[in-house]
Design a protein around this motif. Structure first.
Motif, short mmCIF file in Angstrom:
data_model
loop_
_atom_site.label_atom_id
_atom_site.label_comp_id
_atom_site.label_asym_id
_atom_site.label_seq_id
_atom_site.Cartn_x
_atom_site.Cartn_y
_atom_site.Cartn_z
N LYS A 1 3.26 24.77 104.75
CA LYS A 1 3.69 23.77 105.73
C LYS A 1 3.08 22.42 105.43
O LYS A 1 3.75 21.39 105.50
CB LYS A 1 3.29 24.23 107.14
CG LYS A 1 4.23 25.21 107.78
CD LYS A 1 3.57 25.99 108.89
CE LYS A 1 3.25 25.15 110.10
NZ LYS A 1 4.43 24.97 110.97
N ALA A 2 1.77 22.42 105.10
CA ALA A 2 1.08 21.15 104.86
C ALA A 2 1.62 20.48 103.60
O ALA A 2 1.73 19.25 103.54
CB ALA A 2 -0.42 21.40 104.72
N GLN A 3 1.99 21.30 102.62
CA GLN A 3 2.53 20.75 101.38
C GLN A 3 3.79 19.95 101.62
O GLN A 3 3.99 18.89 101.06
CB GLN A 3 2.85 21.91 100.43
CG GLN A 3 2.03 21.90 99.18
CD GLN A 3 2.29 23.15 98.36
OE1 GLN A 3 2.72 24.18 98.88
NE2 GLN A 3 2.02 23.06 97.09
N ARG A 4 4.65 20.51 102.44
CA ARG A 4 5.91 19.82 102.73
C ARG A 4 5.94 19.46 104.21
O ARG A 4 6.87 19.83 104.92
CB ARG A 4 7.09 20.71 102.41
CG ARG A 4 7.14 21.19 100.98
CD ARG A 4 8.54 21.42 100.51
NE ARG A 4 8.57 22.21 99.28
CZ ARG A 4 8.02 21.82 98.13
NH1 ARG A 4 7.41 20.66 98.05
NH2 ARG A 4 8.07 22.59 97.06
N ALA A 5 4.93 18.77 104.67
CA ALA A 5 4.85 18.41 106.09
C ALA A 5 6.04 17.56 106.47
O ALA A 5 6.41 16.63 105.75
CB ALA A 5 3.56 17.68 106.37
N GLY A 6 6.65 17.89 107.58
CA GLY A 6 7.80 17.14 108.05
C GLY A 6 9.11 17.68 107.52
O GLY A 6 10.18 17.26 107.94
N GLY A 7 9.03 18.64 106.59
CA GLY A 7 10.24 19.24 106.04
C GLY A 7 10.85 20.23 107.01
O GLY A 7 10.30 20.49 108.09
N ILE A 8 11.98 20.79 106.59
CA ILE A 8 12.69 21.72 107.48
C ILE A 8 11.84 22.95 107.76
O ILE A 8 11.70 23.40 108.90
CB ILE A 8 14.04 22.14 106.84
CG1 ILE A 8 14.97 20.94 106.80
CG2 ILE A 8 14.68 23.27 107.64
CD1 ILE A 8 16.27 21.20 106.11
N MET A 9 11.19 23.47 106.69
CA MET A 9 10.38 24.67 106.84
C MET A 9 9.24 24.41 107.82
O MET A 9 8.95 25.21 108.70
CB MET A 9 9.85 25.08 105.47
CG MET A 9 9.64 26.56 105.28
SD MET A 9 8.02 27.10 105.73
CE MET A 9 7.04 26.40 104.41
N ILE B 1 -5.41 21.28 109.86
CA ILE B 1 -6.69 21.02 109.20
C ILE B 1 -6.45 20.48 107.80
O ILE B 1 -7.02 19.46 107.40
CB ILE B 1 -7.54 22.32 109.16
CG1 ILE B 1 -7.94 22.72 110.57
CG2 ILE B 1 -8.78 22.12 108.30
CD1 ILE B 1 -8.51 24.12 110.68
N VAL B 2 -5.56 21.15 107.05
CA VAL B 2 -5.28 20.72 105.68
C VAL B 2 -4.67 19.33 105.68
O VAL B 2 -5.04 18.47 104.87
CB VAL B 2 -4.34 21.74 104.99
CG1 VAL B 2 -3.86 21.21 103.65
CG2 VAL B 2 -5.05 23.05 104.81
N LEU B 3 -3.77 19.07 106.62
CA LEU B 3 -3.12 17.76 106.68
C LEU B 3 -4.15 16.67 106.96
O LEU B 3 -4.07 15.57 106.40
CB LEU B 3 -2.07 17.78 107.79
CG LEU B 3 -0.82 16.96 107.54
CD1 LEU B 3 -0.16 17.38 106.25
CD2 LEU B 3 0.15 17.13 108.70
N GLY B 4 -5.13 16.99 107.82
CA GLY B 4 -6.18 16.02 108.09
C GLY B 4 -6.96 15.68 106.83
O GLY B 4 -7.26 14.51 106.56
N VAL B 5 -7.27 16.71 106.03
CA VAL B 5 -8.03 16.49 104.81
C VAL B 5 -7.19 15.72 103.79
O VAL B 5 -7.69 14.84 103.09
CB VAL B 5 -8.50 17.85 104.22
CG1 VAL B 5 -9.23 17.64 102.91
CG2 VAL B 5 -9.40 18.54 105.21
N LEU B 6 -5.90 16.02 103.75
CA LEU B 6 -5.02 15.38 102.77
C LEU B 6 -4.96 13.86 102.94
O LEU B 6 -4.57 13.14 102.04
CB LEU B 6 -3.59 15.96 102.87
CG LEU B 6 -3.32 17.27 102.15
CD1 LEU B 6 -1.92 17.76 102.45
CD2 LEU B 6 -3.51 17.12 100.65
N GLN B 7 -5.32 13.37 104.14
CA GLN B 7 -5.28 11.93 104.37
C GLN B 7 -6.51 11.23 103.80
O GLN B 7 -6.57 10.01 103.77
CB GLN B 7 -5.23 11.63 105.88
CG GLN B 7 -4.24 12.48 106.64
CD GLN B 7 -2.98 11.73 106.97
OE1 GLN B 7 -3.02 10.55 107.23
NE2 GLN B 7 -1.86 12.42 106.94
N ASP B 8 -7.52 12.03 103.38
CA ASP B 8 -8.77 11.41 102.92
C ASP B 8 -8.57 10.68 101.59
O ASP B 8 -7.68 10.98 100.81
CB ASP B 8 -9.85 12.49 102.76
CG ASP B 8 -10.41 12.91 104.11
OD1 ASP B 8 -10.14 12.18 105.09
OD2 ASP B 8 -11.08 13.95 104.19
N ASP B 9 -9.48 9.71 101.38
CA ASP B 9 -9.35 8.85 100.20
C ASP B 9 -9.50 9.61 98.89
O ASP B 9 -8.81 9.32 97.92
CB ASP B 9 -10.40 7.74 100.26
CG ASP B 9 -10.10 6.76 101.37
OD1 ASP B 9 -8.93 6.75 101.81
OD2 ASP B 9 -11.01 6.05 101.81
#
Lengths: 456, 346
Positions: free
Chosen positions: B144-152, B232-240
């Motif tokens: 889900k985090a990989q394709r956040a916002g996608g249909i899945m 959680i993963v999405l939060g980390v993905l925003q890091d620099d």
């Protein structure tokens, strides 16, 4: 922070919220639920379902444990016939009074029962006999009984009467020698071709009720009821109650329990968290210890034991849930409060001598209102599910109807074993759907409040 | 100093448990004492009917003295405050008294024996379910985090909300109806078949009985796990440093499994264990639907039989396990996240 600031903040929040589709779906569903609660008297077929749910006499004319009517169109619904032909004959000083009810049977199955009801106004005991004429011109003499004086309401359910059962047995014997008197079902014989598992016999039946009365006695309000094989929107349960009425009546209690518990407990939790953050020092430490004690108590077990011991009414149950639910938002609110506390305007207002209460309620709590709403929305399902779990154990408030109680009756009444799915499925689905709409709202708010989670 | 952190956390857990036991014994004092008095009266009645050849006065005297000794034994002759303290001490030493109706498998009426028999099945059921639950949830959450916002992602998020308030015991009933009565492929309940098989067949039989409850718990549970992992993963993905890693041309898989998961692991593990504890506390009566002979089922039985000592003992043991779980959770979190150890408080 002034009221207009709060208002504009909430308006901004609303502006963002309305763009989230799932959140709006949740909101529309919520409005729909409120509409259903308001329209309750117009959409339930049994207006006293909420108050007389456990009153057996209120439901006695319904069939027991039958599926929804729209699923099986061929099966007979419940019918009431109160038109009858009268013939009177005076013989000496007694009156032979006959009523003939005619019933046109056009369905695939036999009705579940045949109930004769009337009011008798009289001084002497009376003789009553019932006989049924079938479309194949055969007549079955069902029963003959003496009704003692003083009984004014006469109600005879044929399927429970031993004489009628015996008559049906004798009748069935003529068609099939292998029928057994202990398993025979009266109505299944009377309304079919009289052999086991044969189709229903369609046509016009005539039930004759013959009374022997003294001359000034009267019989009034006579009618026959034929509880069918299907009933209403969602069928009936094992105690003949209409499940659709139960579901609709349960909605208002679910909403009340969910919303009240969530509102009170979140409000308490938010204020507690902010106070803990703002006061700091030993007060903070003490408040955190109290908080830790409360989070260390497993919620459902303590609620179950308290309900088992104190047998609470619904209001006490809500109070009990509030006592243990308020810990939910405390941790997040405290960490948010610690941040807000360091803002310069808090320092400024302390500088001009604002009291602690004023700072907490006027400058800190309003900032947390959006978070509190999100938290409330997500707490509503929890309260509803916990109440139904307690009711499932049979510890619910017996003066109201909740979905958990319907499920309790279903589970203990063998609905799973007998595969009466219309008794189990709707209440659970109702819990799931109401919870779902609050989850839609809560998750949508949550996504707005955590900008980090925005998708790319 | 990790060990210092451990010692403080364990001590605070014990202190909290002791306080809670005191609260319980005060809260349920009246009903517990009523039951104790009833039990004493019953024992005495049994004793009296066994006595022969005593005069009326002697009988009365015997009764009086026995009552006194037994009241003394149960501390019922002490003032209220002292009685509450005695009851709490009894509970803390696992001395919950005797049950009124329920018997253990060996026909013992000791409450601790009855409750302790129920712990293994509960632990077995919930740990198995949560293990499967976490595996599926973690996998789905990463996707889900990989394709956040996608249909899945959107579809499964809606799934999360749909099952959010679905009672597990209700789904259990539906599953039993479907897979035990309509399509007869699973047993409708219990821990093993009635002629109890032995050896390896027994293990297989238990697994077969466990299948339906575990499937039910997983179906309800994994959505929330996936959603939290995603957040959680999405939060980390925003890091620099993630952006930097991407800029260095590290493939997306490497970024996800090598860089993101390394940081996201502590909260994910904590969340997973926390869900085990919460599931244990919140889904416990679910066992009753499957007649799974665990602690949740014991609540059903104790309520039906109105067996107050078992109810109390079960509550205290459940609380103890719950607190132990929370303590272990903090210890693991402290171990995984070095920042916690130093401060010693969150």
């Amino acid at each position: 922070m002034r009221w207009s600031d709060v208002k504009s903040g909430l308006l901004d929040f609303w502006g963002e919220f309305r763009r989230v589709k799932s959140g709006m779906v949740g909101l529309v569903l919520l409005v729909l639920f409120v509409g259903v609660v308001l329209a309750e008297p117009y959409i339930i077929p049994y207006s006293e379902a909420g108050t007389r749910w456990r009153d057996i006499t209120y439901w006695e004319d319904r069939p027991e444990g039958v599926p929804p009517a729209w699923l099986f169109r061929g099966l007979p619904p419940t019918q009431t016939i109160s038109n009858y032909a009268i013939s009177e004959e005076v013989i000496g000083d007694v009156l032979l009074y006959e009523m003939v009810f005619s019933y046109d049977h056009r369905y695939d199955g036999a009705p579940q029962d045949l109930i004769f009801e009337c009011e008798a106004i009289r001084k002497e005991p009376l003789m009553l006999s019932l006989s049924l004429q079938r479309p194949d011109d055969r007549t079955v003499d069902l029963l003959r009984k003496e009704v003692p004086p003083g009984v004014s309401r006469i109600r005879i359910p044929i399927s429970k009467d031993e004489d009628a059962k015996n008559a049906a047995y004798q009748f069935a014997l003529e068609y099939d020698e292998n029928v057994r008197s202990d398993t025979i079902k009266t109505c299944e014989v009377l309304f079919t071709e009289a052999r086991p598992s044969t189709p229903a016999l369609r046509g016009t039946y005539a039930l004759t009720a013959a009374f022997i009365l003294s001359q000034d006695d009267r019989i009034e309000d006579a009618r026959i009821v034929l509880p069918g094989k299907v009933s209403g929107l969602l069928g009936t349960d094992g105690q003949k109650r209409d499940i659709w009425s139960g579901i609709v009546v349960g909605l208002k209690w679910a909403l009340l329990i969910g919303l009240l518990t969530a509102a009170v407990s979140v409000a308490v939790g938010v204020v507690y968290g902010v106070m803990s953050a703002y006061l700091g020092g030993w007060k903070d430490a003490l408040m955190q210890r109290v908080y830790e004690i409360f989070v260390s108590i497993p919620l459902l077990p303590i609620l179950i034991v308290m309900s088992a011991v104190f047998r609470p009414s619904v209001w006490v149950m809500i109070t009990m849930m509030c006592i243990f639910f308020w810990v939910g938002p405390v941790k997040t609110v405290r960490s948010m409060g610690l941040q807000i506390k360091e803002e310069t305007y808090i320092e400024a207002s302390r500088g001009i001598g604002a009291s602690d209460a004023r700072i907490i309620f006027k400058h800190m709590v309003p900032l947390l209102i959006p978070y509190a709403f999100a938290s409330m929305a997500l707490n509503v399902p929890m309260a509803i599910v916990y109440e139904s779990s307690i009711s499932l154990l049979g510890l619910g408030d017996a003066t109201i109807v909740t979905w958990g109680q319907i499920l309790h009756d279903g589970f203990t009444g063998g609905a799973v074993l007998r595969n009466l799915w219309w008794w189990i499925l709707p209440p659970g689905l109702a819990i799931a759907i109401v919870s779902m709409s609050f989850a839609f709202i809560g998750f949508a708010m949550d996504a707005i409040l955590n900008p980090k989670l925005r998708t790319r | 100093m990790y060990w210092k952190y451990c010692v403080t956390r364990i001590c605070s857990g014990i202190v909290i448990f002791v306080i809670i036991v005191f609260i319980f014994s005060a809260l349920f004092n009246t009903v517990a004492e009523e039951t104790a008095r009833g039990q004493i009266a019953e024992t005495l009645k049994a004793e009296m009917s066994g006595l022969r050849g005593l005069s009326h006065e002697e009988l009365l005297h015997y009764r009086e003295t026995r009552y006194e000794t037994m009241y003394h034994q149960y501390h019922l002759d002490r003032p209220l405050g002292e009685r509450i303290i005695w009851r709490a001490i009894d509970s803390l030493t696992l001395n919950f008294g005797k049950s009124t109706m329920i018997k253990s498998r060996a026909q013992s009426d000791n409450v601790w024996t009855i409750v302790s028999e129920c712990i293994p099945p509960t632990v077995l059921l919930f740990t198995t379910a949560i293990a499967i639950d976490i595996l599926i949830g973690l996998w789905l959450g990463l996707k889900k985090a990989q394709r956040a916002g996608g249909i899945m992602d959107k579809g499964t998020s809606i799934g999360t909300m749909v099952v959010y308030g679905m009672p597990s015991w209700w789904l259990g009933m539906i599953m039993i109806m479907l897979f035990a009565y309509v399509i007869k492929i699973f047993p409708s309940g219990g821990l093993y078949s009635t002629p109890r098989p032995s050896g390896i067949a027994f293990v297989g039989d238990v697994l077969y009985h466990m299948a339906l409850p575990v499937i039910t718990l997983v179906i309800i549970g994994f959505w929330a796990r996936a959603y939290l992992t995603r957040n959680i993963v999405l939060g980390v993905l925003q890091d620099d440093y993630i952006m930097a890693a991407r800029a260095r041309g590290i493939p997306e898989r490497g970024v996800l499994y090598g860089h993101t998961l390394r940081t996201a692991a502590p909260p994910i593990v904590t969340m997973a264990l926390l869900s085990l504890i919460v599931s244990f506390g919140g889904n416990i009566i679910f066992e009753g639907v499957f007649s799974w002979p665990g602690m949740g089922n014991l609540y059903w039985v104790a309520i039906q039989q109105n067996d107050v000592p078992v109810l109390m003992g079960n509550l205290i043991v459940t609380t103890a396990l719950y607190i132990a779980g929370l303590v272990i959770l903090d210890l693991i979190y402290g171990f995984l996240d070095p920042r916690i150890k130093v401060g010693g408080r969150r």
